[in-house]
Scaffold this motif. Structure first.
Motif, PDB file in Angstrom:
ATOM      1  N   HIS A 162     -24.436  57.737   6.218  1.00 43.54           N
ATOM      2  CA  HIS A 162     -23.312  58.646   5.980  1.00 43.54           C
ATOM      3  C   HIS A 162     -23.663  59.600   4.856  1.00 43.54           C
ATOM      4  O   HIS A 162     -24.389  59.235   3.931  1.00 43.54           O
ATOM      5  N   ARG A 163     -23.129  60.824   4.958  1.00 38.21           N
ATOM      6  CA  ARG A 163     -23.373  61.832   3.924  1.00 38.21           C
ATOM      7  C   ARG A 163     -22.529  61.547   2.679  1.00 38.21           C
ATOM      8  O   ARG A 163     -21.410  61.040   2.791  1.00 38.21           O
ATOM      9  N   LEU A 164     -23.052  61.908   1.522  1.00 42.13           N
ATOM     10  CA  LEU A 164     -22.292  61.794   0.270  1.00 42.13           C
ATOM     11  C   LEU A 164     -21.485  63.069   0.058  1.00 42.13           C
ATOM     12  O   LEU A 164     -21.997  64.169   0.245  1.00 42.13           O
ATOM     13  N   ARG A 165     -20.225  62.884  -0.296  1.00 40.21           N
ATOM     14  CA  ARG A 165     -19.329  64.006  -0.540  1.00 40.21           C
ATOM     15  C   ARG A 165     -18.504  63.750  -1.795  1.00 40.21           C
ATOM     16  O   ARG A 165     -18.108  62.614  -2.049  1.00 40.21           O
ATOM     17  N   LYS A 166     -18.167  64.863  -2.488  1.00 45.34           N
ATOM     18  CA  LYS A 166     -17.222  64.737  -3.614  1.00 45.34           C
ATOM     19  C   LYS A 166     -15.829  64.416  -3.064  1.00 45.34           C
ATOM     20  O   LYS A 166     -15.504  64.805  -1.957  1.00 45.34           O
ATOM     21  N   GLY A 167     -15.039  63.726  -3.878  1.00 45.60           N
ATOM     22  CA  GLY A 167     -13.662  63.446  -3.473  1.00 45.60           C
ATOM     23  C   GLY A 167     -13.516  62.258  -2.535  1.00 45.60           C
ATOM     24  O   GLY A 167     -12.464  62.051  -1.950  1.00 45.60           O
ATOM     25  N   ASP A 195     -14.568  57.387  16.631  1.00 41.87           N
ATOM     26  CA  ASP A 195     -14.092  58.153  15.456  1.00 41.87           C
ATOM     27  C   ASP A 195     -13.116  59.264  15.861  1.00 41.87           C
ATOM     28  O   ASP A 195     -12.696  60.067  15.038  1.00 41.87           O
ATOM     29  N   THR A 196     -12.760  59.291  17.168  1.00 45.35           N
ATOM     30  CA  THR A 196     -11.744  60.240  17.635  1.00 45.35           C
ATOM     31  C   THR A 196     -10.367  59.561  17.636  1.00 45.35           C
ATOM     32  O   THR A 196      -9.355  60.217  17.842  1.00 45.35           O
ATOM     33  N   ASP A 197     -10.347  58.240  17.386  1.00 43.36           N
ATOM     34  CA  ASP A 197      -9.090  57.492  17.438  1.00 43.36           C
ATOM     35  C   ASP A 197      -8.431  57.471  16.058  1.00 43.36           C
ATOM     36  O   ASP A 197      -8.967  56.887  15.120  1.00 43.36           O
ATOM     37  N   PRO A 198      -7.244  58.107  15.941  1.00 44.02           N
ATOM     38  CA  PRO A 198      -6.569  58.177  14.631  1.00 44.02           C
ATOM     39  C   PRO A 198      -6.240  56.795  14.056  1.00 44.02           C
ATOM     40  O   PRO A 198      -6.067  56.651  12.848  1.00 44.02           O
ATOM     41  N   LYS A 199      -6.193  55.782  14.939  1.00 42.35           N
ATOM     42  CA  LYS A 199      -5.911  54.401  14.519  1.00 42.35           C
ATOM     43  C   LYS A 199      -6.944  53.917  13.488  1.00 42.35           C
ATOM     44  O   LYS A 199      -6.664  53.078  12.652  1.00 42.35           O
ATOM     45  N   TYR A 200      -8.171  54.447  13.585  1.00 43.63           N
ATOM     46  CA  TYR A 200      -9.259  53.972  12.720  1.00 43.63           C
ATOM     47  C   TYR A 200      -9.510  54.882  11.520  1.00 43.63           C
ATOM     48  O   TYR A 200     -10.447  54.673  10.777  1.00 43.63           O
ATOM     49  N   LYS A 201      -8.629  55.870  11.306  1.00 41.69           N
ATOM     50  CA  LYS A 201      -8.789  56.780  10.175  1.00 41.69           C
ATOM     51  C   LYS A 201      -8.680  55.998   8.866  1.00 41.69           C
ATOM     52  O   LYS A 201      -7.706  55.267   8.652  1.00 41.69           O
ATOM     53  N   ASN A 202      -9.702  56.147   8.018  1.00 42.36           N
ATOM     54  CA  ASN A 202      -9.755  55.484   6.706  1.00 42.36           C
ATOM     55  C   ASN A 202      -9.633  53.959   6.753  1.00 42.36           C
ATOM     56  O   ASN A 202      -9.336  53.331   5.742  1.00 42.36           O
ATOM     57  N   ILE A 203      -9.877  53.391   7.927  1.00 44.74           N
ATOM     58  CA  ILE A 203      -9.802  51.929   8.081  1.00 44.74           C
ATOM     59  C   ILE A 203     -10.882  51.276   7.190  1.00 44.74           C
ATOM     60  O   ILE A 203     -11.969  51.838   7.005  1.00 44.74           O
ATOM     61  N   SER A 204     -10.568  50.098   6.642  1.00 45.88           N
ATOM     62  CA  SER A 204     -11.576  49.351   5.889  1.00 45.88           C
ATOM     63  C   SER A 204     -12.603  48.808   6.868  1.00 45.88           C
ATOM     64  O   SER A 204     -12.262  48.222   7.900  1.00 45.88           O
ATOM     65  N   ILE A 257     -20.890  50.283  17.629  1.00 41.75           N
ATOM     66  CA  ILE A 257     -19.642  50.417  16.871  1.00 41.75           C
ATOM     67  C   ILE A 257     -18.811  51.616  17.356  1.00 41.75           C
ATOM     68  O   ILE A 257     -17.586  51.551  17.399  1.00 41.75           O
ATOM     69  N   GLY A 258     -19.506  52.682  17.774  1.00 41.80           N
ATOM     70  CA  GLY A 258     -18.815  53.881  18.274  1.00 41.80           C
ATOM     71  C   GLY A 258     -18.053  53.620  19.562  1.00 41.80           C
ATOM     72  O   GLY A 258     -17.023  54.243  19.835  1.00 41.80           O
ATOM     73  N   LYS A 259     -18.559  52.663  20.347  1.00 46.59           N
ATOM     74  CA  LYS A 259     -17.894  52.311  21.605  1.00 46.59           C
ATOM     75  C   LYS A 259     -16.592  51.553  21.327  1.00 46.59           C
ATOM     76  O   LYS A 259     -15.575  51.769  21.977  1.00 46.59           O
ATOM     77  N   LEU A 287     -19.018  58.188   0.388  1.00 48.87           N
ATOM     78  CA  LEU A 287     -19.550  58.455   1.727  1.00 48.87           C
ATOM     79  C   LEU A 287     -18.465  59.028   2.622  1.00 48.87           C
ATOM     80  O   LEU A 287     -17.333  58.564   2.648  1.00 48.87           O
ATOM     81  N   PHE A 288     -18.872  60.086   3.347  1.00 48.09           N
ATOM     82  CA  PHE A 288     -17.951  60.809   4.217  1.00 48.09           C
ATOM     83  C   PHE A 288     -17.943  60.189   5.608  1.00 48.09           C
ATOM     84  O   PHE A 288     -19.000  59.905   6.170  1.00 48.09           O
ATOM     85  N   GLY A 289     -16.749  59.974   6.140  1.00 50.63           N
ATOM     86  CA  GLY A 289     -16.666  59.415   7.494  1.00 50.63           C
ATOM     87  C   GLY A 289     -15.223  59.209   7.898  1.00 50.63           C
ATOM     88  O   GLY A 289     -14.303  59.424   7.104  1.00 50.63           O
ATOM     89  N   HIS A 290     -15.033  58.777   9.124  1.00 52.35           N
ATOM     90  CA  HIS A 290     -13.695  58.584   9.679  1.00 52.35           C
ATOM     91  C   HIS A 290     -13.040  57.345   9.065  1.00 52.35           C
ATOM     92  O   HIS A 290     -11.871  57.364   8.698  1.00 52.35           O
ATOM     93  N   SER A 291     -13.847  56.291   8.927  1.00 57.35           N
ATOM     94  CA  SER A 291     -13.364  55.066   8.271  1.00 57.35           C
ATOM     95  C   SER A 291     -13.667  55.200   6.779  1.00 57.35           C
ATOM     96  O   SER A 291     -13.847  56.305   6.276  1.00 57.35           O
ATOM     97  N   ASP A 292     -13.789  54.058   6.084  1.00 55.07           N
ATOM     98  CA  ASP A 292     -14.197  54.143   4.672  1.00 55.07           C
ATOM     99  C   ASP A 292     -15.703  54.408   4.535  1.00 55.07           C
ATOM    100  O   ASP A 292     -16.222  54.503   3.428  1.00 55.07           O
ATOM    101  N   ALA A 293     -16.391  54.509   5.678  1.00 52.32           N
ATOM    102  CA  ALA A 293     -17.811  54.918   5.741  1.00 52.32           C
ATOM    103  C   ALA A 293     -18.752  53.950   5.006  1.00 52.32           C
ATOM    104  O   ALA A 293     -19.741  54.372   4.423  1.00 52.32           O
TER     105      ALA A 293
END
Ligand code: MG
Length: 155
Positions: free
Chosen positions: A10-15, A63-72, A57-59, A31-37
């Motif tokens: 995962h890429r490193l991002r500020k914030g 990462d298009t499923d909002p259910k998994y946004k910022n998921i641990s 894991i993608g299957k 780390l930037f990502g849909h979950s906590d990355a």
């Protein structure tokens, strides 16, 4: 016995918070990502899925499923191992390596091991986590990303 390999980056991002092995590590970027990355837990989850021939894991967590946004990623890993157990396998051991130029991860590894063994309900001796730098080379060495590899043996 079945073996599986997992890799993630995962890429490193500020914030963003930097979370590795379920540990929040003080650092100006995360780390930037849909979950906590959490690259380490993602690599372990992919190794588990690979060993059981259950896809990736993608299957299971698109990462298009909002259910998994910022998921641990601890939840992701726990669910993945549940699928693996359903197929009749259990973990023999896990080995892994995180590649990060910064920050120094050694002080956090014992807690990462405790978190991971707790999530997977395995003994601390059954999970190895190592960390290394990329000798300042390439995008990992230039602190643009963090990656992780894992191998898992199931029986
Ligand atoms: Mg990932």
């Amino acid at each position: 016995m079945r073996i599986g390999i997992g890799y993630d980056l995962h890429r490193l991002r500020k914030g963003r918070k930097l979370i590795l092995g379920g540990v929040e590590i003080p650092y100006p970027k995360g780390l930037f990502g849909h979950s906590d990355a959490d690259v380490l837990l993602h690599a372990i989850a992919d190794a588990l899925l690979g060993a059981a021939n259950l896809g990736d894991i993608g299957k299971h967590f698109p990462d298009t499923d909002p259910k998994y946004k910022n998921i641990s990623s601890k939840i992701i890993l726990e669910k993945v191992y549940r699928l693996v157990r359903k197929k009749g396998y259990k973990i023999e051991n896990v080995d892994s390596v995180i590649i990060a130029e910064e920050p120094r991860l050694a002080p956090y590894i014992p807690q990462m091991k405790r978190n991971t063994s707790w999530v997977l309900k395995i003994k601390p001796d059954e999970i190895s986590i190592k960390a290394k730098t990329n000798e300042k080379l390439g995008y990992l060495g230039q602190k643009q990303a963090i990656s992780a590899y894992a191998v898992v043996l199931l029986q």
